[in-house]
Design an enzyme around this catalytic site. Structure first.
Site, PDB file in Angstrom:
ATOM      1  N   LEU A 137       0.636  -1.146  -0.137  1.00 52.87           N
ATOM      2  CA  LEU A 137       0.269  -0.185   0.457  1.00 52.87           C
ATOM      3  C   LEU A 137       0.800   0.814   0.046  1.00 52.87           C
ATOM      4  O   LEU A 137       0.481   1.989  -0.584  1.00 52.87           O
ATOM      5  CB  LEU A 137      -0.479   0.098   1.136  1.00 52.87           C
ATOM      6  CG  LEU A 137      -2.084  -0.978   1.043  1.00 52.87           C
ATOM      7  CD1 LEU A 137      -2.827  -1.041   2.120  1.00 52.87           C
ATOM      8  CD2 LEU A 137      -2.973  -1.011  -0.153  1.00 52.87           C
ATOM      9  N   TYR A 138       1.490   0.852   0.973  1.00 51.80           N
ATOM     10  CA  TYR A 138       2.857   2.151   0.965  1.00 51.80           C
ATOM     11  C   TYR A 138       3.721   2.666  -0.467  1.00 51.80           C
ATOM     12  O   TYR A 138       4.048   3.601  -1.076  1.00 51.80           O
ATOM     13  CB  TYR A 138       3.988   1.896   2.080  1.00 51.80           C
ATOM     14  CG  TYR A 138       5.189   3.116   1.321  1.00 51.80           C
ATOM     15  CD1 TYR A 138       5.132   4.453   2.311  1.00 51.80           C
ATOM     16  CD2 TYR A 138       6.431   2.528   1.651  1.00 51.80           C
ATOM     17  CE1 TYR A 138       5.663   5.291   2.678  1.00 51.80           C
ATOM     18  CE2 TYR A 138       7.683   3.658   1.430  1.00 51.80           C
ATOM     19  CZ  TYR A 138       6.891   5.384   2.432  1.00 51.80           C
ATOM     20  OH  TYR A 138       8.059   6.082   1.981  1.00 51.80           O
TER      21      TYR A 138
END
Length: 194
Positions: free
Chosen positions: A98-99
C-alpha cells in the site's frame, strides 16, 4: 516560523494548514510535500482501513496541499513544488504494497502536474530518498544488520540521512533548477540506478 498542528489524513486539516501558511505572508513561495506513514503489513492481511489511511497520508495529502497552495503559489516568488517520494516503490519491498502504491502515485502526480502548471511558470519536481536512517526507521524497521547490508549494496558506502536529502530538495526549489520540472532525483547512495 509558523507551526500548525495537522493530521494530513484529513483533507480539511490539510487545506487549513496550507491556508494558514499562505495567509502568514500573503503568498507561498515554495511548497514541499513530505508526508509518510509506512507500517509493514503483509498483503493478505491489509484492510480497507489500512488502504484508506496509507493513501490519505502518502498520496492524497500531496494532492490536496498542492491544490490548496496553487492560488498562493501564483503570488509567490519561487513558484516551485517539490514532492518527497521514495525508492520503495521501485524496489518492491515486501510488506509495503500500500505504501509503494501510494508513493508510485506521487511519481505520476508530479510529472502530470509539472505539465499542467508549467505554462504558468510553476515547476513541480520529485526527490526520492532511499531508505533513510531516521530515528523512527532505526527504532521501528531497521536493524544494525539491515543498515550494514544497505550500505554494502550502495555505491556510496555511507549511511544516507536527511542531511543528504535536504540540499537536493533546496536545489530543486532554487533558481539553479529553474530549467527542471517533472524530474525525479533519487538520493539513495546509488542503491537503485534507473
Amino acid at each position: 516560523t509558523h507551526f500548525v498542528v495537522t493530521d494530513l489524513a484529513y483533507a480539511e486539516q490539510t487545506r487549513g494548514f496550507v491556508k494558514a501558511a499562505g495567509e502568514f505572508r500573503g503568498r507561498i513561495d515554495y511548497l514541499v510535500c513530505n508526508a509518510a506513514t509506512d507500517p509493514r503489513i503483509p498483503f493478505e492481511t491489509e484492510t480497507e482501513a489500512d488502504f484508506d489511511r496509507l493513501i490519505a497520508v502518502n498520496l492524497k495529502a500531496y494532492v490536496i496541499a498542492a491544490q490548496a497552495a496553487l492560488p498562493w503559489l501564483r503570488r509567490g516568488a519561487g513558484r516551485a513544488i517539490v514532492n518527497i517520494g521514495t525508492t520503495n516503490y521501485l524496489l518492491g519491498i515486501p510488506g509495503c504494497t500500500l505504501y509503494a502504491a501510494a508513493k508510485a502515485g506521487i511519481y505520476g502526480f508530479t510529472r502530470t502536474l509539472a505539465r499542467e502548471l508549467g505554462g504558468e511558470g510553476i515547476r513541480v519536481n520529485l526527490v526520492s530518498p532511499g531508505w533513510i536512517a531516521t530515528r523512527r526507521q532505526l527504532a521501528e524497521h531497521m536493524s544494525a544488520g539491515d543498515l550494514e547490508q544497505l550500505v554494502a549494496e550502495q555505491c556510496v558506502k555511507e549511511t544516507i540521512t536527511a542531511a543528504h536529502v535536504t540540499p537536493v530538495t533546496l536545489f530543486m526549489l532554487s533558481g539553479g533548477a529553474r530549467g527542471m520540472s517533472g524530474q525525479n532525483i533519487v538520493v539513495d547512495g546509488g542503491l537503485y540506478m534507473h
